[in-house]
Design a protein around this motif. Structure first.
Motif, mmCIF file in Angstrom:
data_model
loop_
_atom_site.group_PDB
_atom_site.id
_atom_site.type_symbol
_atom_site.label_atom_id
_atom_site.label_comp_id
_atom_site.label_asym_id
_atom_site.label_seq_id
_atom_site.Cartn_x
_atom_site.Cartn_y
_atom_site.Cartn_z
ATOM 1 N N VAL A 155 1.198 -44.850 -20.640
ATOM 2 C CA VAL A 155 -0.107 -44.591 -21.229
ATOM 3 C C VAL A 155 -0.568 -43.221 -20.770
ATOM 4 C CG1 VAL A 155 -2.525 -45.294 -21.407
ATOM 5 C CG2 VAL A 155 -0.743 -47.023 -21.253
ATOM 6 N N ILE A 156 -0.837 -42.331 -21.719
ATOM 7 C CA ILE A 156 -1.405 -41.020 -21.412
ATOM 8 C C ILE A 156 -2.919 -41.176 -21.359
ATOM 9 C CG2 ILE A 156 -1.749 -38.663 -22.226
ATOM 10 C CD1 ILE A 156 0.996 -38.885 -23.601
ATOM 11 N N VAL A 157 -3.512 -40.877 -20.220
ATOM 12 C CA VAL A 157 -4.955 -41.040 -20.028
ATOM 13 C C VAL A 157 -5.627 -39.672 -20.036
ATOM 14 C CG1 VAL A 157 -6.775 -41.963 -18.558
ATOM 15 C CG2 VAL A 157 -4.537 -43.093 -18.623
ATOM 16 N N LEU A 158 -6.670 -39.549 -20.850
ATOM 17 C CA LEU A 158 -7.451 -38.312 -20.933
ATOM 18 C C LEU A 158 -8.904 -38.632 -20.609
ATOM 19 C CD1 LEU A 158 -5.528 -37.984 -24.024
ATOM 20 C CD2 LEU A 158 -5.727 -35.830 -22.810
ATOM 21 N N GLY A 159 -9.511 -37.793 -19.758
ATOM 22 C CA GLY A 159 -10.859 -38.064 -19.295
ATOM 23 C C GLY A 159 -11.931 -37.328 -20.070
ATOM 24 N N ASN A 160 -13.146 -37.448 -19.567
ATOM 25 C CA ASN A 160 -14.327 -36.842 -20.173
ATOM 26 C C ASN A 160 -14.160 -35.335 -20.346
ATOM 27 O OD1 ASN A 160 -17.128 -35.376 -19.352
ATOM 28 N ND2 ASN A 160 -17.525 -37.144 -20.679
ATOM 29 N N GLU A 161 -14.728 -34.811 -21.441
ATOM 30 C CA GLU A 161 -14.563 -33.396 -21.779
ATOM 31 C C GLU A 161 -15.043 -32.458 -20.677
ATOM 32 O OE1 GLU A 161 -15.678 -35.467 -25.731
ATOM 33 O OE2 GLU A 161 -16.110 -35.670 -23.602
ATOM 34 N N HIS A 162 -16.068 -32.864 -19.941
ATOM 35 C CA HIS A 162 -16.662 -31.971 -18.939
ATOM 36 C C HIS A 162 -16.368 -32.421 -17.505
ATOM 37 C CE1 HIS A 162 -18.702 -30.139 -22.293
ATOM 38 N NE2 HIS A 162 -19.236 -31.305 -22.625
ATOM 39 N N ALA A 163 -16.546 -33.696 -17.244
ATOM 40 C CA ALA A 163 -16.382 -34.202 -15.876
ATOM 41 C C ALA A 163 -14.953 -34.578 -15.547
ATOM 42 C CB ALA A 163 -17.296 -35.416 -15.665
ATOM 43 N N GLY A 164 -14.106 -34.724 -16.559
ATOM 44 C CA GLY A 164 -12.738 -35.150 -16.314
ATOM 45 C C GLY A 164 -12.653 -36.651 -16.072
ATOM 46 N N PRO A 165 -11.526 -37.131 -15.575
ATOM 47 C CA PRO A 165 -11.360 -38.569 -15.333
ATOM 48 C C PRO A 165 -12.159 -39.025 -14.118
ATOM 49 C CG PRO A 165 -9.458 -37.383 -14.526
ATOM 50 C CD PRO A 165 -10.312 -36.367 -15.229
ATOM 51 N N SER A 166 -12.477 -40.306 -14.091
ATOM 52 C CA SER A 166 -13.222 -40.866 -12.967
ATOM 53 C C SER A 166 -12.343 -40.942 -11.723
ATOM 54 C CB SER A 166 -13.721 -42.267 -13.319
ATOM 55 O OG SER A 166 -12.624 -43.148 -13.476
ATOM 56 N N GLU A 167 -12.985 -41.072 -10.570
ATOM 57 C CA GLU A 167 -12.249 -41.233 -9.319
ATOM 58 C C GLU A 167 -11.376 -42.482 -9.352
ATOM 59 O OE1 GLU A 167 -11.870 -39.423 -6.624
ATOM 60 O OE2 GLU A 167 -13.101 -37.772 -7.363
ATOM 61 N N LYS A 168 -11.892 -43.550 -9.986
ATOM 62 C CA LYS A 168 -11.135 -44.797 -10.069
ATOM 63 C C LYS A 168 -9.779 -44.566 -10.737
ATOM 64 C CE LYS A 168 -15.152 -47.900 -10.489
ATOM 65 N NZ LYS A 168 -15.824 -48.876 -11.401
ATOM 66 N N VAL A 169 -9.822 -43.887 -11.885
ATOM 67 C CA VAL A 169 -8.592 -43.658 -12.629
ATOM 68 C C VAL A 169 -7.660 -42.725 -11.862
ATOM 69 C CG1 VAL A 169 -7.616 -42.668 -14.735
ATOM 70 C CG2 VAL A 169 -9.635 -44.121 -14.869
ATOM 71 N N GLN A 170 -8.209 -41.711 -11.204
ATOM 72 C CA GLN A 170 -7.374 -40.795 -10.418
ATOM 73 C C GLN A 170 -6.638 -41.547 -9.311
ATOM 74 O OE1 GLN A 170 -9.110 -36.910 -9.308
ATOM 75 N NE2 GLN A 170 -10.820 -37.385 -10.669
ATOM 76 N N GLN A 171 -7.314 -42.494 -8.684
ATOM 77 C CA GLN A 171 -6.705 -43.257 -7.601
ATOM 78 C C GLN A 171 -5.644 -44.226 -8.108
ATOM 79 O OE1 GLN A 171 -10.058 -45.111 -5.697
ATOM 80 N NE2 GLN A 171 -10.888 -43.161 -4.939
ATOM 81 N N MET A 172 -5.811 -44.721 -9.337
ATOM 82 C CA MET A 172 -4.901 -45.736 -9.863
ATOM 83 C C MET A 172 -3.735 -45.148 -10.656
ATOM 84 S SD MET A 172 -7.686 -48.604 -11.121
ATOM 85 C CE MET A 172 -6.481 -49.914 -11.388
ATOM 86 N N ALA A 173 -3.763 -43.847 -10.923
ATOM 87 C CA ALA A 173 -2.720 -43.227 -11.738
ATOM 88 C C ALA A 173 -1.377 -43.239 -11.008
ATOM 89 C CB ALA A 173 -3.107 -41.798 -12.093
ATOM 90 N N ASP A 174 -0.304 -43.448 -11.758
ATOM 91 C CA ASP A 174 1.044 -43.392 -11.198
ATOM 92 C C ASP A 174 1.544 -41.957 -11.117
ATOM 93 O OD1 ASP A 174 1.573 -46.286 -10.997
ATOM 94 O OD2 ASP A 174 1.406 -46.233 -13.177
ATOM 95 N N VAL A 175 1.124 -41.136 -12.057
ATOM 96 C CA VAL A 175 1.494 -39.729 -12.054
ATOM 97 C C VAL A 175 0.341 -38.927 -12.641
ATOM 98 C CG1 VAL A 175 2.670 -39.961 -14.282
ATOM 99 C CG2 VAL A 175 3.204 -38.015 -12.822
#
Length: 254
Positions: A155-175
């Motif tokens: 799954v390719i995850v893309l975050g908010n246009e300005h703030a980027g991805p949340s801390e939760k998603v950054q911590q859970m990402a595999d790569v």
């Protein structure tokens, strides 16, 4: 209430197969294909089958907290164009993902959209389903896009246009990866980034010989969804009264 339920299916990416089955338990994907597929022109049916044959769920896309509906629409078009069937929309700030009239007439209706209100729940469910979480984000430990292994379900995850991805998603990402850029700019518009990433992933899958095609059961269900949407596309009044679909097309009186 029935009209509202139909509108939810039509405009929010819900399942017509599930909706019609709830109205009448006799409705199945096979029945929908048997009764509705012949109502399309041969050219339409052939084009639709080609699209289904090129769909994949090996690769999916998740959008977290996008504010610009134009960006979301562009990502939907990209996913449709490159055969990515599943798109996950994470929106933690409102009760539902608002789809404008412009978007509702576009390619999103041919995608399987799943709406989430919690980023952790979405990512956890995707991991449970065997997906690698590949987060597009510029950071000190991000790797170039070409180093992401798309032979794995991803799954390719893309975050908010300005703030980027949340801390939760950054911590859970595999790569965590980035698109290498050669100019002065340090980032791409989220819809452009999605197009680059999805195209690269599909090309890598092809080069590696990854067979990401749908199963026979998945193809049948998608045929049912697509032919139902195709029949209803030119008849919004019928779509608003799903009981008439069941009565007119599926179980007509002899």
């Amino acid at each position: 209430a029935a009209a509202e339920a139909a509108a939810e299916v039509m405009f929010q990416g819900g399942s017509w197969v599930d909706h019609l089955h709830r109205l009448d338990a006799r409705v199945t994907p096979a029945l929908l294909v048997e009764r509705l597929w012949p109502l399309m022109t041969a050219e339409r049916a052939q084009r639709m089958q080609r699209v289904i044959d090129n769909r994949t769920r090996h690769l999916a896309v998740a959008l977290e907290g996008l504010h610009d509906l134009g960006n979301a629409a562009a990502v939907f078009r990209t996913c449709d164009a490159f055969g990515v069937q599943n798109v996950h929309v994470i929106n933690t700030t409102s009760d539902r993902f608002k789809v404008s009239r412009v978007i509702s007439t576009g390619s999103h209706k041919w995608l399987t959209l799943r709406h989430w209100h919690d980023s952790s729940a979405c990512v956890a469910a995707l991991k449970q389903s065997g997906y690698q979480i590949a987060l597009a984000h510029l950071s000190s430990h991000s790797v170039p896009l070409h180093r992401v292994d798309f032979s794995k379900k991803t799954v390719i995850v893309l975050g908010n246009e300005h703030a980027g991805p949340s801390e939760k998603v950054q911590q859970m990402a595999d790569v965590v990866f980035e698109v290498p850029l050669k100019g002065f700019v340090q980032s791409l518009n989220v819809s452009v980034a999605a197009a680059v990433c999805v195209y690269h992933a599909r090309e890598q899958m092809q080069q590696l010989g990854v067979d990401g095609s749908l199963s026979a059961e998945e193809r049948l269900r998608l045929r049912a969804e697509f032919c139902t949407k195709s029949v209803l596309q030119g008849n919004p009044q019928l779509a608003a009264d799903c009981q008439r679909i069941v009565a007119r097309y599926l179980f007509p009186k002899q």
